[in-house]
Structures are given as structure tokens and as C-alpha cells.
Enzyme design. Structure first.
Site, PDB file in Angstrom:
ATOM      1  N   LYS A  78     -13.029 -77.199 -22.900  1.00 30.22           N
ATOM      2  CA  LYS A  78     -13.036 -77.032 -24.357  1.00 30.22           C
ATOM      3  C   LYS A  78     -11.837 -77.760 -24.968  1.00 30.22           C
ATOM      4  CE  LYS A  78     -13.474 -73.387 -27.888  1.00 30.22           C
ATOM      5  NZ  LYS A  78     -13.464 -71.941 -28.179  1.00 30.22           N
ATOM      6  N   SER A 114     -17.441 -70.300 -31.043  1.00 29.15           N
ATOM      7  CA  SER A 114     -16.908 -71.622 -31.237  1.00 29.15           C
ATOM      8  C   SER A 114     -17.019 -72.552 -30.018  1.00 29.15           C
ATOM      9  CB  SER A 114     -15.437 -71.501 -31.616  1.00 29.15           C
ATOM     10  OG  SER A 114     -14.675 -71.017 -30.530  1.00 29.15           O
ATOM     11  N   SER A 171     -16.491 -66.036 -29.033  1.00 32.32           N
ATOM     12  CA  SER A 171     -16.667 -67.492 -28.903  1.00 32.32           C
ATOM     13  C   SER A 171     -17.082 -67.984 -27.525  1.00 32.32           C
ATOM     14  CB  SER A 171     -15.387 -68.213 -29.324  1.00 32.32           C
ATOM     15  OG  SER A 171     -15.306 -68.271 -30.722  1.00 32.32           O
TER      16      SER A 171
END
Lengths: 493, 95
Positions: free
Chosen positions: A79, A159, A183
Site C-alpha cells: 500500500k 482505503s 480500510s
């Protein structure tokens, strides 16, 4: 080598150990899959040379009869929230354009020490603020899933949307994510894969771009519970650089996966329902309860009375912490600067141009609830309600070992389908946020599809640092559900 | 506690985010909507409830008070938009 990307992480590990293929062959297959999937916009920085160099090193070790363990030679994506030395790390914000950290986050450093192979950085909501990946400054991610007979792009959740979409699309065998209020679990749900957020303090936050420091926690995505368990073990551990990381040994999570849940007390909280929740989700939940019963678990009805206050509590605490954490983006030490009148004017113009709408909204809320005269009414009040939410869980865990709930109140929606009202977007995390506030571990397991063919699943929550029990319950659920549907690879060309 | 335009401007300034006039009106509407929803926390009886200030109940670890890092001037300045002679450069602060 299409067959190599179809292997899951555990199977690839076993294949590497048996020398059925090399780490270089595995990495090359995944680099190809990554390049063929550019239309998904899941990976925003590709590092193919790095991947092949990492793989070559893994092969060299293996040729000498050495191995760094289960992750040695396993390609993964990271990420964009994690700082990676010399590789652009932006948290998908314009304000961090060009930022190349001179240091490595502890979580990624742990992965490289374990021999993992880096494929690239994944797309995400800007500063992890979002539930659809649509707030990314680098554009939305297209989910590898589509509704039956409908080609409109779906969101991957957020997210950590790019990480979840990558794993679902067969780009890498695992991915890192971070979960502040859902997330990891919500994008795992939207993408039909497994995602675990461990206990707060299990993984170091050092080198992770900070959003809300009392909530942020790194975790892993995998196509199976076993894969997520293997990857999490390599990421976790005490780190002197993060005073909230906890100094206790990291268990062998994979060894906990026996599938035996006989006598396990599974709590069913009556408050995990929202108006307008599709019947399919209630049915899936009842099906999950039936599976656990059939496996010999004890189903216990419980109450978590403050559940409905978790989301508004979160939207005081997380923005408050964010307004403070994001004060560092001032156009002085890194990132983008827009010159203005004097130093204050420069800050104001830099931040106005660098932050997106959702990030600004949350900084404004956070600044307001911390401002003189409102601190007690909002921030202190939210901290008190947070204590009550944590207490609800503590009481429940006197009677049960794990808690089974739906992960999300709906399946994935189309791009732009939830726009206009921020509160409608926030509602996506209604079942994920309570455990975040209490710092508890939670995992998403895919168990079925909607009538339109979009993935759905269930969440299992556990006690503090009881990831082994959470993972084993998730494994039992996975075995019962036999969810094996993969999106058809329409994006490959 | 309705937010008026004046408060929005003050908050934006405290947050160091430049806002245009149309944005002020937009923020006032949007933030009031969100804060109105947050007001439901007022229903919860929190009398004698200690605010939660730590997530996991552990003692903060201690370490020896020694320097473990340093001499990284080039690294620290590498990402800055403007530098000179080993310093960050900012617009003039003092007249």
C-alpha cells in the site's frame, strides 16, 4: 505462465520449496500479470526490476540450500501508505508528489528480511480517508469484479482498495494494507478476498504515513486465510521505533489453523443490523451461524449496546488525530509547495492545492472539535463513548471467544454511485469501526455472492492479541463456505 | 452548535487551508450536516466514564537515553522543495 499466477501463496511457497519453479519464474509471471492489469489502476508504482532482483536473491539462497522462511521469494504489493526507501511514497496525495523516503517502514523492512519480493505500490484513498478508493489523487481503482450483465466499473472498497484489487486480480500473492476504521476488512469484502486487521500494537506503525495514530494498524490481504496468516506473521513484531508496538512474541499463525471450532463460543451481536440492509447479507449471516453450529461451536446471543455510536465517535476521534498528524504537510520539508504571501500564506496555499476534498473536510472537522470551547463537547465526549464501546466488547468476551458479524452493510457499488453525501459513504464502515475503536483484531472471510454476482462475506472479531483464535475460526468458516469464485480476467489483454 | 461562515473561516485559518468564498458556504453546509449527525453522542450517558486515552493496556517501553541515529543532513533535505547551504528555505518570516 498463466498457471503460476493462479497459485495461492501457500501453494507457491510449497512449489518454491520443492523447486517446481524458481522465484524468478514466479516473479516474472506476476510482473506480466501486473502489466496486463494496468487498466485496473490498482498498482500506481511498478517496480519490476526490483522484483526480479529480489527474486534472483531468493533463488541464490535456495540454490545454497538456504531459505528465509515462508515468504522467501513470494511476490507482494505494498500500500502506498508505507514508506519504501527510494521509491515514491505518496499516500496517493498530491501534497506528497515526488516524495521518496530516505528510510523504510518497519513492516515492509520485516517483509524484505523474510525474503518477500516487491512488485510495486498500490493505489489507496488519499491518506487512507475513504471507503471506495475514489478519493485517490491518482484516480480510482476499477474492481476486478463486475455485476452480472453490467459492465459499469465497481469500486474495490477503501482505503486499501488497490491492495485488495491487486490480490483479487492475481497481481502478487499478498498485499499490505492498513486499517484505521475498516480500510482492510471493507475492501477485502468488496474484492472477495481475506483481509486481517490485527490487534492495535501488533505491527509497528513506524514509517507508515500517519492518519489517526490511536487507530492505524497494518495488516495483510490474501486469497485465503492461510495466505493472510503467513504474511501477517512476517509483518508483525515489536519495534523500538514505535512505542505503541507491543513486545510479545509473534505466534506461528499458520500453525493455529486446525479448523477445529468444537466448543468455541461464537457471539452474535443483535445490534449489527442497519435499516435497508439487503436481505442477502442477513441470509449470509444466518448461514454463517448455521455453519459454526454444524461444526460444533456454541452460538451465543450477545449485545454490544453502544454499537450505533461507534461511527459518530470515530468521526470525531479520527479527524481530530488527522488534523494534528497532517499538520506536517506544510511545503517546507517535503512534497509540493505553492508560494503565497509570507510563510502562513505559503502554508495555506500549499495545503489548499495539495489536499483533496475529503482530506480537507476531515482536517476541518478535526480542527473544529479540538478548538477552544468545543474540545469537551466533542473530543472528550467521543473518548468517553469510545471507552464504553471498548467496555461492551470486554463484557462480551466474558461470555464468548469470537464475534461473528457481517463485514459491510452492502456489496460493492459502482463508481460515483455514492457521491454527494459524505455520511452515506461513512456508513460503509459501520460494522468495522467498533473493533477499530476498541483496538481488537478482525478478519474478513468471503462466503458468498449477491444475486448480481458481487462478493460478500463475514467478519470475525476476537480478543486482544488472540489472532490465532480469530484466524482459526476464519479458517473453519472458509472451509465451510468453500468460496472459490474468482473474477473472470476480463482486464487481461 | 451551528457553524457560521465566520467560524468556517477561522477553522480554515487554524488548519492553514486557504478557502475561497464559495468554499466557505459549502463547508458551512457540509460541516453542519456532519456535526449535526455527531450530536447524537449527546444521548449517551458518560457521567463518571473516564475518557479512553490508550488502546492496549501496556506499560510504555523504556530504552536507554542514547543517540542511535543521526548525521543524515543530506537525507533530511533530499525531499525539500527549497534548500540552501544545508538549510530548509522558507519565505521571509521576520521583517
Amino acid at each position: 505462465m498463466a498457471d503460476l499466477v493462479d497459485l495461492d501463496l501457500a501453494a507457491a511457497r510449497d512449489g518454491l520449496a520443492k523447486k517446481a519453479f524458481s522465484a524468478t519464474e514466479l516473479a516474472s509471471a506476476h510482473v506480466k500479470a501486473m502489466e496486463a492489469a494496468r487498466g485496473l489502476n490498482a498498482v500506481i508504482v511498478e517496480t519490476p526490476e526490483r522484483a526480479l532482483a529480489d527474486a534472483k536473491a531468493a533463488d541464490a539462497r535456495r540454490a545454497k540450500g538456504e531459505s528465509l522462511g515462508a515468504m522467501d521469494g513470494i511476490p507482494v504489493t505494498i500500500k502506498d501508505l508505507f514508506c519504501t526507501r527510494g521509491i515514491e511514497s505518496r499516500a496517493c496525495s498530491k501534497i506528497l508528489t515526488g516524495f521518496k523516503p530516505p528510510y523504510e517502514s518497519t513492516v515492509t523492512a520485516n517483509l524484505w528480511k523474510a525474503g518477500a519480493v516487491m512488485l510495486g505500490k498500490t493505489n489507496m484513498d488519499e491518506f487512507a480517508m475513504g471507503s471506495s478508493n475514489e478519493t485517490s489523487a491518482l484516480g480510482p481503482v476499477v474492481s476486478p469484479w463486475r455485476r452480472r450483465g453490467d459492465n459499469r466499473p465497481l469500486v474495490p472498497g477503501g482505503s486499501s482498495g488497490g491492495s485488495a484489487a491487486a490480490v483479487a486480480a492475481g497481481i502478487g500473492l499478498g498485499a499490505t494494507g492498513s486499517d484505521t476504521g475498516g480500510s482492510i476488512r471493507q475492501p477485502a469484502a468488496f474484492c472477495g478476498i481475506v483481509g486481517i486487521k490485527p490487534t492495535y500494537g501488533r505491527c509497528s506503525r513506524w514509517g507508515m504515513v500517519a492518519f489517526a495514530s490511536s487507530l492505524d494498524q497494518a495488516g495483510s490481504f490474501g486469497r485465503t486465510v492461510r495466505d493472510a496468516a503467513i504474511m501477517l506473521r512476517a509483518m508483525a513484531g515489536f519495534d523500538p521505533m514505535d512505542s505503541t508496538s507491543v513486545d510479545r512474541p509473534v505466534p506461528d499463525y499458520e500453525a493455529a489453523l486446525t479448523g477445529n471450532v468444537k466448543g468455541l463460543r461464537v457471539g452474535i451481536p443483535k445490534e449489527y443490523r442497519v435499516p435497508g440492509m439487503p436481505a442477502a447479507i442477513e441470509e449470509l449471516w444466518q448461514q454463517g451461524i448455521a455453519w459454526f453450529k454444524a461444526l460444533g461451536a456454541d452460538i451465543v446471543d450477545i449485545s454490544l449496546p453502544h454499537t450505533k455510536y461507534a461511527l459518530p465517535t470515530y468521526y470525531v476521534i479520527a479527524p481530530a488525530e488527522a488534523s494534528s498528524n497532517l499538520a506536517r504537510y506544510d511545503g517546507v520539508r517535503y512534497g509540493r509547495r505553492v508560494e503565497g504571501e509570507g510563510v502562513i500564506g505559503t502554508y495555506e496555499k500549499t495545503r489548499a492545492a495539495g489536499f483533496g476534498a475529503e482530506v480537507k473536510r476531515r482536517i476541518m472537522i478535526g480542527t473544529y472539535v479540538l478548538s477552544a470551547g468545543y474540545y469537551d463537547a466533542y473530543y472528550r465526549k467521543a473518548q468517553q463513548v469510545r471507552a464504553l464501546i471498548a467496555r461492551d466488547f470486554a463484557h462480551a468476551y466474558e461470555k464468548v471467544d469470537v464475534i461473528l458479524t457481517p463485514t459491510t452493510p452492502s456489496a460493492a457499488f459502482a463508481h460515483g454511485e455514492i457521491a454527494g453525501d459524505p455520511l452515506a459513504m461513512y456508513l460503509n464502515d459501520v460494522f468495522a469501526v467498533p473493533a477499530s475503536l476498541a483496538g481488537l483484531p478482525g478478519i474478513h472471510v468471503p462466503t458468498g455472492l449477491t444475486s448480481e454476482g458481487a462478493p460478500l462475506g463475514l467478519q470475525i472479531l476476537g480478543r486482544t492479541f488472540d489472532e490465532p483464535t480469530v484466524l482459526n475460526a476464519a479458517y473453519a468458516l472458509e472451509q465451510a463456505a468453500k468460496f472459490a469464485t474468482r473474477p473472470s480476467p476480463w482486464w487481461r489483454h | 452548535m451551528a457553524l457560521d461562515d465566520k467560524t468556517v473561516r477561522k477553522i480554515a485559518h487554524l488548519a492553514r487551508i486557504e478557502v475561497t468564498e464559495p468554499e466557505v458556504a459549502h463547508y458551512a453546509k457540509e460541516l453542519n450536516h456532519i456535526l449535526g449527525w455527531i450530536e447524537q453522542l449527546g444521548e449517551v450517558n458518560t457521567k463518571d466514564v473516564a475518557p479512553m486515552t490508550r488502546v492496549v493496556d501496556v506499560k510504555l517501553p523504556r530504552r536507554p537515553d542514547i543517540v542511535t541515529d543521526g548525521d543524515k543532513q543530506a537525507d533530511i533535505l533530499a525531499n525539500a522543495p527549497a534548500t540552501a547551504a544545508g538549510y530548509f528555505v522558507v519565505p521571509k518570516v521576520v521583517e
